[in-house]
Scaffold this motif. Sequence first.
Motif, PDB file in Angstrom:
ATOM      1  N   PRO A  85       0.810  -1.242   0.000  1.00 49.39           N
ATOM      2  CA  PRO A  85       0.000   0.000   0.000  1.00 49.39           C
ATOM      3  C   PRO A  85       0.828   1.269   0.000  1.00 49.39           C
ATOM      4  CG  PRO A  85      -0.945  -1.607   1.497  1.00 49.39           C
ATOM      5  CD  PRO A  85       0.369  -2.167   1.048  1.00 49.39           C
ATOM      6  N   CYS A  86       2.051   1.228   0.460  1.00 46.47           N
ATOM      7  CA  CYS A  86       2.902   2.418   0.511  1.00 46.47           C
ATOM      8  C   CYS A  86       3.356   2.866  -0.872  1.00 46.47           C
ATOM      9  CB  CYS A  86       4.128   2.169   1.383  1.00 46.47           C
ATOM     10  SG  CYS A  86       3.763   1.898   3.126  1.00 46.47           S
ATOM     11  N   GLN A  87       3.126   2.050  -1.932  1.00 47.03           N
ATOM     12  CA  GLN A  87       3.572   2.436  -3.271  1.00 47.03           C
ATOM     13  C   GLN A  87       2.808   3.637  -3.804  1.00 47.03           C
ATOM     14  OE1 GLN A  87       2.707  -0.405  -6.426  1.00 47.03           O
ATOM     15  NE2 GLN A  87       1.076  -1.313  -5.182  1.00 47.03           N
ATOM     16  N   GLU A  88       1.679   3.973  -3.177  1.00 46.64           N
ATOM     17  CA  GLU A  88       0.924   5.156  -3.614  1.00 46.64           C
ATOM     18  C   GLU A  88       1.753   6.428  -3.490  1.00 46.64           C
ATOM     19  OE1 GLU A  88      -2.532   5.203  -1.256  1.00 46.64           O
ATOM     20  OE2 GLU A  88      -3.436   3.400  -2.142  1.00 46.64           O
ATOM     21  N   ARG A  89       2.758   6.416  -2.596  1.00 48.85           N
ATOM     22  CA  ARG A  89       3.589   7.613  -2.387  1.00 48.85           C
ATOM     23  C   ARG A  89       4.811   7.639  -3.311  1.00 48.85           C
ATOM     24  NH1 ARG A  89       3.699   8.318   4.226  1.00 48.85           N
ATOM     25  NH2 ARG A  89       1.464   7.915   4.584  1.00 48.85           N
ATOM     26  N   LEU A  90       4.958   6.643  -4.167  1.00 46.49           N
ATOM     27  CA  LEU A  90       6.091   6.617  -5.087  1.00 46.49           C
ATOM     28  C   LEU A  90       5.781   7.445  -6.340  1.00 46.49           C
ATOM     29  CD1 LEU A  90       7.043   2.819  -4.974  1.00 46.49           C
ATOM     30  CD2 LEU A  90       8.038   4.693  -3.639  1.00 46.49           C
ATOM     31  N   ARG A  91       6.838   7.820  -7.048  1.00 45.68           N
ATOM     32  CA  ARG A  91       6.646   8.458  -8.339  1.00 45.68           C
ATOM     33  C   ARG A  91       5.950   7.469  -9.268  1.00 45.68           C
ATOM     34  NH1 ARG A  91      10.820   9.241 -11.132  1.00 45.68           N
ATOM     35  NH2 ARG A  91      12.346   8.055  -9.906  1.00 45.68           N
ATOM     36  N   GLN A  92       5.224   8.006 -10.265  1.00 51.94           N
ATOM     37  CA  GLN A  92       4.414   7.165 -11.150  1.00 51.94           C
ATOM     38  C   GLN A  92       5.256   6.105 -11.841  1.00 51.94           C
ATOM     39  OE1 GLN A  92       2.200   9.401 -14.038  1.00 51.94           O
ATOM     40  NE2 GLN A  92       1.022   7.623 -14.748  1.00 51.94           N
ATOM     41  N   GLU A  93       6.438   6.499 -12.319  1.00 57.63           N
ATOM     42  CA  GLU A  93       7.298   5.558 -13.028  1.00 57.63           C
ATOM     43  C   GLU A  93       7.741   4.422 -12.113  1.00 57.63           C
ATOM     44  OE1 GLU A  93      11.413   5.683 -15.706  1.00 57.63           O
ATOM     45  OE2 GLU A  93      10.968   7.258 -14.241  1.00 57.63           O
ATOM     46  N   GLU A  94       8.073   4.755 -10.848  1.00 61.83           N
ATOM     47  CA  GLU A  94       8.514   3.749  -9.907  1.00 61.83           C
ATOM     48  C   GLU A  94       7.359   2.820  -9.522  1.00 61.83           C
ATOM     49  OE1 GLU A  94      12.048   6.310  -7.671  1.00 61.83           O
ATOM     50  OE2 GLU A  94      10.080   6.061  -6.715  1.00 61.83           O
ATOM     51  N   ALA A  95       6.163   3.401  -9.295  1.00 66.91           N
ATOM     52  CA  ALA A  95       5.005   2.587  -8.927  1.00 66.91           C
ATOM     53  C   ALA A  95       4.657   1.604 -10.032  1.00 66.91           C
ATOM     54  CB  ALA A  95       3.805   3.485  -8.617  1.00 66.91           C
ATOM     55  N   GLY A 108       3.386  -9.582 -20.117  1.00 68.17           N
ATOM     56  CA  GLY A 108       4.607  -9.486 -20.912  1.00 68.17           C
ATOM     57  C   GLY A 108       5.458  -8.275 -20.614  1.00 68.17           C
ATOM     58  N   ALA A 109       4.979  -7.362 -19.782  1.00 70.38           N
ATOM     59  CA  ALA A 109       5.770  -6.164 -19.451  1.00 70.38           C
ATOM     60  C   ALA A 109       6.962  -6.547 -18.585  1.00 70.38           C
ATOM     61  CB  ALA A 109       4.898  -5.144 -18.730  1.00 70.38           C
ATOM     62  N   VAL A 110       8.078  -5.861 -18.800  1.00 71.04           N
ATOM     63  CA  VAL A 110       9.309  -6.108 -18.037  1.00 71.04           C
ATOM     64  C   VAL A 110       9.747  -4.796 -17.402  1.00 71.04           C
ATOM     65  CG1 VAL A 110      11.703  -6.860 -18.140  1.00 71.04           C
ATOM     66  CG2 VAL A 110       9.990  -7.960 -19.602  1.00 71.04           C
ATOM     67  N   PRO A 111       9.928  -4.736 -16.075  1.00 69.40           N
ATOM     68  CA  PRO A 111      10.335  -3.475 -15.442  1.00 69.40           C
ATOM     69  C   PRO A 111      11.790  -3.153 -15.739  1.00 69.40           C
ATOM     70  CG  PRO A 111      10.303  -5.238 -13.825  1.00 69.40           C
ATOM     71  CD  PRO A 111       9.763  -5.812 -15.093  1.00 69.40           C
ATOM     72  N   ALA A 112      12.062  -1.854 -15.889  1.00 73.40           N
ATOM     73  CA  ALA A 112      13.453  -1.430 -16.058  1.00 73.40           C
ATOM     74  C   ALA A 112      14.208  -1.722 -14.774  1.00 73.40           C
ATOM     75  CB  ALA A 112      13.511   0.054 -16.380  1.00 73.40           C
ATOM     76  N   PRO A 113      15.351  -2.423 -14.829  1.00 71.57           N
ATOM     77  CA  PRO A 113      16.036  -2.849 -13.606  1.00 71.57           C
ATOM     78  C   PRO A 113      16.351  -1.710 -12.645  1.00 71.57           C
ATOM     79  CG  PRO A 113      16.945  -3.972 -15.512  1.00 71.57           C
ATOM     80  CD  PRO A 113      16.007  -2.921 -16.038  1.00 71.57           C
ATOM     81  N   LEU A 114      16.946  -0.613 -13.132  1.00 71.66           N
ATOM     82  CA  LEU A 114      17.336   0.460 -12.233  1.00 71.66           C
ATOM     83  C   LEU A 114      16.118   1.132 -11.621  1.00 71.66           C
ATOM     84  CD1 LEU A 114      19.539   2.116 -10.946  1.00 71.66           C
ATOM     85  CD2 LEU A 114      19.545   3.614 -12.949  1.00 71.66           C
ATOM     86  N   VAL A 115      15.068   1.327 -12.439  1.00 67.35           N
ATOM     87  CA  VAL A 115      13.862   1.957 -11.913  1.00 67.35           C
ATOM     88  C   VAL A 115      13.240   1.085 -10.829  1.00 67.35           C
ATOM     89  CG1 VAL A 115      11.545   2.770 -12.491  1.00 67.35           C
ATOM     90  CG2 VAL A 115      13.431   3.155 -14.096  1.00 67.35           C
ATOM     91  N   LEU A 116      13.179  -0.212 -11.056  1.00 62.76           N
ATOM     92  CA  LEU A 116      12.599  -1.122 -10.069  1.00 62.76           C
ATOM     93  C   LEU A 116      13.399  -1.099  -8.764  1.00 62.76           C
ATOM     94  CD1 LEU A 116      10.684  -3.364  -9.151  1.00 62.76           C
ATOM     95  CD2 LEU A 116      12.223  -5.011 -10.235  1.00 62.76           C
ATOM     96  N   ARG A 117      14.695  -1.143  -8.871  1.00 60.87           N
ATOM     97  CA  ARG A 117      15.509  -1.165  -7.651  1.00 60.87           C
ATOM     98  C   ARG A 117      15.339   0.113  -6.860  1.00 60.87           C
ATOM     99  NH1 ARG A 117      21.005  -3.724 -10.457  1.00 60.87           N
ATOM    100  NH2 ARG A 117      20.003  -5.686 -11.103  1.00 60.87           N
ATOM    101  N   THR A 118      15.289   1.243  -7.585  1.00 57.63           N
ATOM    102  CA  THR A 118      15.063   2.522  -6.901  1.00 57.63           C
ATOM    103  C   THR A 118      13.679   2.553  -6.268  1.00 57.63           C
ATOM    104  OG1 THR A 118      16.506   3.598  -8.521  1.00 57.63           O
ATOM    105  CG2 THR A 118      15.097   5.012  -7.176  1.00 57.63           C
ATOM    106  N   ALA A 119      12.692   1.978  -6.966  1.00 57.74           N
ATOM    107  CA  ALA A 119      11.325   1.952  -6.437  1.00 57.74           C
ATOM    108  C   ALA A 119      11.268   1.161  -5.135  1.00 57.74           C
ATOM    109  CB  ALA A 119      10.387   1.343  -7.474  1.00 57.74           C
ATOM    110  N   VAL A 120      11.910   0.008  -5.084  1.00 61.35           N
ATOM    111  CA  VAL A 120      11.894  -0.802  -3.860  1.00 61.35           C
ATOM    112  C   VAL A 120      12.585  -0.058  -2.729  1.00 61.35           C
ATOM    113  CG1 VAL A 120      12.728  -2.938  -2.809  1.00 61.35           C
ATOM    114  CG2 VAL A 120      11.753  -2.978  -5.109  1.00 61.35           C
ATOM    115  N   LEU A 121      13.726   0.569  -3.013  1.00 57.89           N
ATOM    116  CA  LEU A 121      14.436   1.310  -1.977  1.00 57.89           C
ATOM    117  C   LEU A 121      13.569   2.438  -1.437  1.00 57.89           C
ATOM    118  CD1 LEU A 121      17.011   1.836  -0.362  1.00 57.89           C
ATOM    119  CD2 LEU A 121      17.857   3.200  -2.290  1.00 57.89           C
ATOM    120  N   ASN A 122      12.920   3.187  -2.339  1.00 57.16           N
ATOM    121  CA  ASN A 122      12.068   4.300  -1.894  1.00 57.16           C
ATOM    122  C   ASN A 122      10.823   3.793  -1.160  1.00 57.16           C
ATOM    123  OD1 ASN A 122      13.768   6.282  -2.864  1.00 57.16           O
ATOM    124  ND2 ASN A 122      12.824   6.323  -4.908  1.00 57.16           N
TER     125      ASN A 122
END
Length: 937
Positions: A85-95, A108-122
């Motif tokens: 539920p905390c992902q609502e506070r992430l930037r749209q790209e990270e969410a 079939g969508a694949v997340p960009a590795p760096l964006v995903l890692r930053t999203a999890v950290l945030n």
Amino acid sequence: MPGADRLIGRDAERRLLAGYACGTAGQPRSVLLLGAAGLGKSALLADCAEGARRAGMTVLSAWGTGIRCGQPFAGLHELLHPVVPCQERLRQEEARALAVALGEGPPGAVPAPLVLRTAVLNLLRVASRRAPVLLAVDDADLLDRDSFDVIAFVQRQLTGEAIAVALTVSGPVAPAGLSPAIPTITLTPLREAAAAAVLDAQPAAPTGPDRFGVLREAAGNPLAIVELCRAVAEGSGAALSTFATPQSERIRAMFAARLGRLPELTRRLVLLAAAGPGTEPVTALLGAAGEKATLADWVPAEEAGLVTVVGGRVSFRHPLVRAAAYHHASATARRQAHLDLALQAADDPRRRAWHLTGAALGPDPAAAQALEEAADQAWRKGAYFEAARAFQRAADCSEAPAERARRLVLALKLVNGLGDPAWAQQLHAQVREATDDPELLAVAGNSAVHALFLDTRQCAAFAIVSALLGRERACRRSALPVATLGAAIVHESGLASHRKELARLMDHVAADTAMGPAMGTGVGADAVDPVLPPYLGADASEPLADFVRAVLEPGRPAGEILHGRHDRLRRRAGLPPMTRLAIGSIAWFADDPRTCVEQLGTAFTELKDAGAAGVFIDSFPTMINALIGSGLWSRAEAFLEEADTVVTRTRARRLRVQTEALRALLRALRGEQVDAAALHGPQWSAVDLAENRASHAYLLLASGAAATAAGDHENAYRYLAQLFGGGTGLLHYFLSPRAVADLAIAAQRTGEHDRAREIIALVREDLGDRQTQRTRILLHTAEALVGEPREAEHHFLLAVVNPAGEQWPLDRAKARLHYGEWLRRNRRPLEARPLLATALETFTRIGAAGLAEHARAELRASGVARVRPSEDPMAGLTAQQQHIARLAAQGLRNREIAEKLYLSPRTVGSHLYNVYAKLGVTGRHQLRDLLERARVP
């Protein structure tokens, strides 16, 4: 989740994990726990997570299983589910990237590795604003690779956030991707005492040889202990052999699948390795497997993580793999494996014997003879456990009842050396069923006596001693060993009836005829003796007889024995350990602690190296007592630690009571707070103190010291007075008189002068002409404190001027302290100061903090304006660290220090590392210079 028993012996690791997980800002907040399977990594991580929850943290958990490795981000989904539920506070790209990774995005969508890692950290940073977060990932190396890469990124990026990461990984090496600076805790096998405690925590803990076998097989692995205990229970009481264990369903479930996928020839090689005793020579296994087998056939088993082949030997990755490999095969295959290995072991009688036994389908005289030969070889090498197991197995394979009884007796004598009362009693019962031979029954009875003695049943044990020594057909060769055990019982029971009876029986035991030439076993003229223990030695007759006399007449008569006959003997090199034990014990009863410590210490080192530390079990309290009285408190602590290991392994109740009491006594003397009432808790309620008066005396001494350290002189007097029956009779004929000065100190504080004088008179009458230099010092100190005031100084002078008192620094320093106190109160402060200063130096040196503070206060009261607490630069070190530092400053290497203090070289190195850090030095030369400048003794 794993049981609580998996955390036994892991206190240090628990503290470290908690420190990283719940530490303060600015400290490392990541930790990696490494170690082999079954060592308790999962249990430690679960305990850490539970502690974090109690501390108010948000705990996010995930488990690597290896099953989901083909499912991208499966581990990440499990880990982050509670905070999604905390992902609502992430930037749209990270969410969006996070949603795709968690299976909520377009197909079939694949997340960009760096964006995903930053999203999890945030995401974790957002969650940590409400409460600190702990990521607890078990078996991180078995996570799917995508999830692991994200977690590794988070771990590398953490700086000052309220986020902690705790990971476990099987094996000794950290997986690639984590920060090289991540703090690492490498889990090692449990120490012997902790391993035995885990075993005892099991619902059906095995006893006797199965107990030793499980501990040996498991090698400190908690999971192996749990599973092997269950395996023994499921085997309908079958003994755990050296090479195989009974079947266990959980063992099969863990490893059968991997074994089943191996090629047939590889399975054959693994079975051959499992049928062996340990790490096997590759050449022997290949030879047993047949001409087609090559080194390459081991590769599938190595790749499956079941075995390692290094240095020409094969070893199993885990104790349970070996058990599963053996029982995964059919009975026919197992028998053939043993037969093939027996052919390969023609030049190794021990291995050949065990393999013949493994192949036997019933009684087999040839296998029994081979086992006896192997047992004899093991005995010669000091491998008492192996020898005892071989003799017992040889008895099982024997056809003739007489041969069975003889081999059981051989096993029983060796089991006595191991100090296991349960195993000894099992074998004793089997001997009684197998024979009516008086000599063999006498030996079996002797071992039963020892087992009862360790189990605190002194009256039952002494009844057997009396019967064995009083029989007309008594075995003359075993009479002296029986009398020796009788003397130990006399000391422990403290009963006058036992003492009087043994003195009568000793008239019939002549030291020069008690032990004749060794009786052979049929193996050879100098084979293991079925009557006398192998560690006794040819010189033991006279010292053992003298030990009995010293127990019966302690004090001055014991001193005359020691210095009259044994002064030259004790200086000889190569004395058998039993002879040294006897001489050291005589020295204790003669109030000669230096000789006691020297002889017992040497004996213990030799017995421990030979694998027979159980022989020393009866002497632990004596050694610890002598070390405490001599002021060698760090060595006393080392022996207490060693005693804990032996007690936990053998479950000897008498020794447990006495060592716990001595530990409490030492702590109280150091000035630490000890709960005196707890010394009489329910864990000792099963001990009959009426027939274990020595144990009762130790409890009262410890309780009195604890009450004194707490300033509770009323209770101190109450406890100590019980040592003297309230003035009506001594509780213990040897230990009670040596507490008379402490009783007088408590009596002076509580106004019980009259009753204390009655006790002093009682002690003087009981000792008669058996007084030693030590008892004279103690009696003079007591008379000075509570006797006639006009004679006080006379008695104080006699207590402090006796040069023999240097052997008992604590007793002499107490006498000086109270003499100085008396002088000050009689307005003679100048005369008091040297006495008080000397007492202060002694108390400081040996570590008696409470008494040192008392002496310091008296010095101030005598007019010394300023008494510095200590000029010793090592005052901030523990007593054991101080002792190690002084030995290191003398130039001793770690191994030499370890041998002196009965520690491992690794423990010594760890202590020195901490010593150097505390003192600000980097090596032995700087340490030596520091001590010389400070003139530290």
